[in-house]
Design a protein around this motif. Structure first.
Motif, PDB file in Angstrom:
ATOM      1  N   VAL A 203      -5.925  -2.251 -89.640  1.00 41.39           N
ATOM      2  CA  VAL A 203      -5.708  -3.174 -90.704  1.00 41.39           C
ATOM      3  C   VAL A 203      -7.115  -3.952 -90.908  1.00 41.39           C
ATOM      4  O   VAL A 203      -8.101  -3.701 -90.161  1.00 41.39           O
ATOM      5  N   SER A 204      -7.179  -4.800 -91.997  1.00 40.82           N
ATOM      6  CA  SER A 204      -8.152  -5.726 -92.086  1.00 40.82           C
ATOM      7  C   SER A 204      -8.395  -6.713 -90.979  1.00 40.82           C
ATOM      8  O   SER A 204      -7.315  -7.281 -90.419  1.00 40.82           O
ATOM      9  N   ILE A 205      -9.794  -7.057 -90.860  1.00 44.58           N
ATOM     10  CA  ILE A 205      -9.799  -8.248 -89.760  1.00 44.58           C
ATOM     11  C   ILE A 205     -10.699  -9.424 -90.444  1.00 44.58           C
ATOM     12  O   ILE A 205     -11.464  -9.046 -91.266  1.00 44.58           O
ATOM     13  N   LEU A 206     -10.301 -10.415 -90.076  1.00 43.55           N
ATOM     14  CA  LEU A 206     -10.629 -11.702 -90.649  1.00 43.55           C
ATOM     15  C   LEU A 206     -11.381 -12.570 -89.603  1.00 43.55           C
ATOM     16  O   LEU A 206     -10.763 -12.555 -88.067  1.00 43.55           O
ATOM     17  N   ALA A 207     -12.537 -12.869 -89.739  1.00 36.98           N
ATOM     18  CA  ALA A 207     -13.258 -13.700 -88.664  1.00 36.98           C
ATOM     19  C   ALA A 207     -13.756 -15.063 -89.080  1.00 36.98           C
ATOM     20  O   ALA A 207     -14.152 -15.464 -90.328  1.00 36.98           O
ATOM     21  N   GLY A 208     -13.188 -16.325 -88.581  1.00 40.49           N
ATOM     22  CA  GLY A 208     -13.345 -17.599 -88.951  1.00 40.49           C
ATOM     23  C   GLY A 208     -14.158 -18.253 -87.866  1.00 40.49           C
ATOM     24  O   GLY A 208     -13.575 -18.808 -86.959  1.00 40.49           O
ATOM     25  N   LEU A 209     -15.329 -18.366 -88.308  1.00 37.03           N
ATOM     26  CA  LEU A 209     -16.225 -18.887 -87.105  1.00 37.03           C
ATOM     27  C   LEU A 209     -17.021 -20.312 -87.717  1.00 37.03           C
ATOM     28  O   LEU A 209     -17.666 -21.005 -86.888  1.00 37.03           O
ATOM     29  N   SER A 210     -16.747 -20.517 -88.907  1.00 34.17           N
ATOM     30  CA  SER A 210     -17.583 -21.475 -89.775  1.00 34.17           C
ATOM     31  C   SER A 210     -17.571 -22.900 -88.992  1.00 34.17           C
ATOM     32  O   SER A 210     -16.365 -23.486 -88.897  1.00 34.17           O
ATOM     33  N   ARG A 211     -18.551 -23.494 -88.699  1.00 36.14           N
ATOM     34  CA  ARG A 211     -18.784 -24.748 -88.186  1.00 36.14           C
ATOM     35  C   ARG A 211     -18.160 -25.370 -87.020  1.00 36.14           C
ATOM     36  O   ARG A 211     -17.933 -26.110 -86.514  1.00 36.14           O
ATOM     37  N   LYS A 212     -17.795 -24.221 -86.391  1.00 31.47           N
ATOM     38  CA  LYS A 212     -16.942 -24.325 -85.089  1.00 31.47           C
ATOM     39  C   LYS A 212     -17.566 -24.890 -83.927  1.00 31.47           C
ATOM     40  O   LYS A 212     -18.811 -24.885 -83.906  1.00 31.47           O
ATOM     41  N   SER A 213     -16.996 -25.448 -82.817  1.00 25.38           N
ATOM     42  CA  SER A 213     -17.685 -26.211 -81.665  1.00 25.38           C
ATOM     43  C   SER A 213     -18.615 -25.005 -81.253  1.00 25.38           C
ATOM     44  O   SER A 213     -19.528 -25.419 -80.652  1.00 25.38           O
ATOM     45  N   MET A 214     -18.230 -23.814 -81.149  1.00 23.52           N
ATOM     46  CA  MET A 214     -18.921 -22.783 -80.427  1.00 23.52           C
ATOM     47  C   MET A 214     -20.257 -22.524 -81.114  1.00 23.52           C
ATOM     48  O   MET A 214     -21.715 -22.421 -80.346  1.00 23.52           O
ATOM     49  N   ILE A 215     -20.459 -22.691 -82.353  1.00 23.88           N
ATOM     50  CA  ILE A 215     -21.711 -22.739 -83.168  1.00 23.88           C
ATOM     51  C   ILE A 215     -22.444 -24.025 -82.643  1.00 23.88           C
ATOM     52  O   ILE A 215     -23.669 -23.838 -82.286  1.00 23.88           O
ATOM     53  N   GLY A 216     -22.041 -25.274 -82.641  1.00 23.61           N
ATOM     54  CA  GLY A 216     -22.612 -26.581 -81.976  1.00 23.61           C
ATOM     55  C   GLY A 216     -23.048 -26.175 -80.692  1.00 23.61           C
ATOM     56  O   GLY A 216     -24.193 -26.414 -80.174  1.00 23.61           O
ATOM     57  N   THR A 217     -22.418 -25.660 -79.859  1.00 22.40           N
ATOM     58  CA  THR A 217     -22.529 -25.432 -78.438  1.00 22.40           C
ATOM     59  C   THR A 217     -23.927 -24.614 -78.424  1.00 22.40           C
ATOM     60  O   THR A 217     -24.902 -24.766 -77.615  1.00 22.40           O
ATOM     61  N   LEU A 218     -23.898 -23.508 -79.013  1.00 27.47           N
ATOM     62  CA  LEU A 218     -24.898 -22.558 -79.143  1.00 27.47           C
ATOM     63  C   LEU A 218     -26.179 -22.913 -79.549  1.00 27.47           C
ATOM     64  O   LEU A 218     -27.282 -22.475 -79.284  1.00 27.47           O
ATOM     65  N   LEU A 219     -26.007 -24.044 -80.520  1.00 27.46           N
ATOM     66  CA  LEU A 219     -27.386 -24.592 -80.889  1.00 27.46           C
ATOM     67  C   LEU A 219     -27.668 -25.843 -80.267  1.00 27.46           C
ATOM     68  O   LEU A 219     -28.446 -26.989 -80.720  1.00 27.46           O
ATOM     69  N   GLY A 220     -27.289 -26.051 -79.109  1.00 26.69           N
ATOM     70  CA  GLY A 220     -27.459 -27.105 -78.281  1.00 26.69           C
ATOM     71  C   GLY A 220     -26.715 -28.473 -78.550  1.00 26.69           C
ATOM     72  O   GLY A 220     -27.308 -29.470 -78.848  1.00 26.69           O
ATOM     73  N   ASP A 221     -25.520 -28.161 -78.813  1.00 23.68           N
ATOM     74  CA  ASP A 221     -24.954 -29.529 -79.029  1.00 23.68           C
ATOM     75  C   ASP A 221     -24.742 -30.179 -80.592  1.00 23.68           C
ATOM     76  O   ASP A 221     -25.177 -31.467 -80.635  1.00 23.68           O
ATOM     77  N   LYS A 222     -25.067 -29.215 -81.524  1.00 25.30           N
ATOM     78  CA  LYS A 222     -25.359 -29.863 -82.865  1.00 25.30           C
ATOM     79  C   LYS A 222     -23.958 -30.252 -83.318  1.00 25.30           C
ATOM     80  O   LYS A 222     -23.003 -29.649 -83.256  1.00 25.30           O
ATOM     81  N   ASP A 223     -24.111 -31.383 -84.356  1.00 31.56           N
ATOM     82  CA  ASP A 223     -22.845 -31.727 -84.811  1.00 31.56           C
ATOM     83  C   ASP A 223     -22.373 -30.954 -86.177  1.00 31.56           C
ATOM     84  O   ASP A 223     -23.195 -30.286 -86.616  1.00 31.56           O
ATOM     85  N   VAL A 224     -21.037 -31.321 -86.408  1.00 32.77           N
ATOM     86  CA  VAL A 224     -20.672 -30.484 -87.600  1.00 32.77           C
ATOM     87  C   VAL A 224     -21.405 -30.129 -88.643  1.00 32.77           C
ATOM     88  O   VAL A 224     -21.640 -29.077 -89.290  1.00 32.77           O
ATOM     89  N   ASP A 225     -22.130 -31.291 -89.207  1.00 30.45           N
ATOM     90  CA  ASP A 225     -23.031 -31.400 -90.356  1.00 30.45           C
ATOM     91  C   ASP A 225     -24.438 -30.387 -90.191  1.00 30.45           C
ATOM     92  O   ASP A 225     -24.874 -30.131 -91.138  1.00 30.45           O
ATOM     93  N   SER A 226     -24.644 -30.089 -89.286  1.00 29.51           N
ATOM     94  CA  SER A 226     -25.895 -29.360 -89.050  1.00 29.51           C
ATOM     95  C   SER A 226     -25.572 -27.870 -88.286  1.00 29.51           C
ATOM     96  O   SER A 226     -26.619 -27.108 -87.775  1.00 29.51           O
ATOM     97  N   ARG A 227     -24.329 -27.460 -88.689  1.00 32.54           N
ATOM     98  CA  ARG A 227     -24.104 -25.929 -88.288  1.00 32.54           C
ATOM     99  C   ARG A 227     -24.012 -24.836 -89.198  1.00 32.54           C
ATOM    100  O   ARG A 227     -23.741 -23.917 -88.998  1.00 32.54           O
ATOM    101  N   MET A 228     -24.553 -25.391 -90.445  1.00 30.26           N
ATOM    102  CA  MET A 228     -24.598 -24.438 -91.537  1.00 30.26           C
ATOM    103  C   MET A 228     -25.199 -23.069 -91.188  1.00 30.26           C
ATOM    104  O   MET A 228     -24.608 -21.970 -91.302  1.00 30.26           O
ATOM    105  N   ILE A 229     -26.530 -23.175 -90.913  1.00 27.11           N
ATOM    106  CA  ILE A 229     -27.353 -21.792 -90.687  1.00 27.11           C
ATOM    107  C   ILE A 229     -26.836 -21.041 -89.343  1.00 27.11           C
ATOM    108  O   ILE A 229     -26.558 -19.644 -89.703  1.00 27.11           O
ATOM    109  N   GLY A 230     -26.301 -21.835 -88.328  1.00 24.18           N
ATOM    110  CA  GLY A 230     -25.746 -20.824 -86.994  1.00 24.18           C
ATOM    111  C   GLY A 230     -24.305 -20.424 -87.564  1.00 24.18           C
ATOM    112  O   GLY A 230     -23.926 -19.264 -87.134  1.00 24.18           O
TER     113      GLY A 230
END
Length: 269
Positions: A203-230
């Motif tokens: 079946v199809s697979i959906l991935a929802g990673l957008s702006r989540k805390s894992m992105i912020g953590t990987l970028l050195g604790d960036k806040d939600v508004d700074s996670r677009m490129i990540g």
């Protein structure tokens, strides 16, 4: 929902307390304008939710959820020409949303609420089943797995069997491993790296990673508004690893990245 090319699902939170856009589109007119803009920028599905599922979020009453989402769905069916997904776990919301023009049920609870499985089967629409350990109130307190990929595969096997017994066809099912829903950073990375394994269900697979805390953590604790490129980077990794649908807030930027990726991937020089 079987897709040969990746589909962008644009997130439209009609809530006052969403973690990512903080009630920006709580007003119906603003929500409708935002959805139209996302479609113009490349969204192939619009996902409308009236109850925040961020960690620690409180529950929303049935009436409040209906009052938030139904007017937006009714208006959007006249304004956009892409499928509308209703992000809910409540069977009553599913029923009214589909009758108002939505085409897909996207359930973070994988149709486990009382009556949800039967309602989805009755409505005969595509469904997205997400894995979540615990519930939004408690899910990030101390998530643990023996084997995160294997455990979630077992969960999906059980839910697919339940769906098929209820009369929902396999071809109508999409699976979402639920990044950030009862997972720590290590769990999320393991799921992303091994996303293609979930294709064993056909079946199809959906991935929802957008702006989540894992992105912020990987970028050195960036806040939600700074996670677009990540977030865009993570969406591309998800597609490279087998995601058919990517659920995002930053539609235009993700669409640009996908265009470059696809043209290079399929270039015949």
């Amino acid at each position: 929902m079987n897709h040969s090319e990746p589909i962008i699902m644009g997130v439209l939170n009609v809530t006052p307390d969403s973690f990512s856009d903080g009630g920006k589109f709580f007003d119906s007119d603003l929500a409708i304008d935002q959805a139209k803009s996302m479609v113009e920028n490349g969204a192939g599905i619009i996902d409308i939710g009236g109850e925040s599922t961020r960690p620690g979020a409180s529950a929303v009453s049935l009436n409040d959820e209906l009052e938030r989402v139904i007017p937006v769905i009714e208006a959007l069916t006249k304004e956009i020409n892409v499928p509308i997904s209703i992000d809910t776990s409540k069977p009553e919301v599913m029923e009214q949303a589909i009758s108002s023009g939505a085409n897909i049920i996207n359930d973070v609870n994988a149709l486990r609420a009382e009556g949800a499985l039967e309602m989805a089967a009755k409505l005969k629409v595509d469904v997205c089943l997400m894995h979540m350990q615990g519930n939004p109130r408690t899910m990030q307190s101390n998530p643990s797995y023996a084997d995160v990929v294997g455990d979630i595969k077992s969960f999906f096997k059980e839910r697919i069997n339940a769906c098929e017994r209820a009369g929902i066809e396999l071809s109508s099912i999409t699976l979402d491993p639920g990044f950030g829903f009862g997972k720590n950073l290590g769990h999320n990375i393991a799921l992303l790296k091994n996303l293609s394994e979930f294709h064993e269900f056909g079946v199809s697979i959906l991935a929802g990673l957008s702006r989540k805390s894992m992105i912020g953590t990987l970028l050195g604790d960036k806040d939600v508004d700074s996670r677009m490129i990540g977030s865009v980077t993570a969406a591309l990794i998800a597609v490279e690893n087998g995601a058919n649908i990517i659920r995002v807030h930053d539609v235009a930027e993700t669409n640009d990245a996908l265009k470059v990726w696809q043209q290079i991937k399929y270039f015949r020089g």
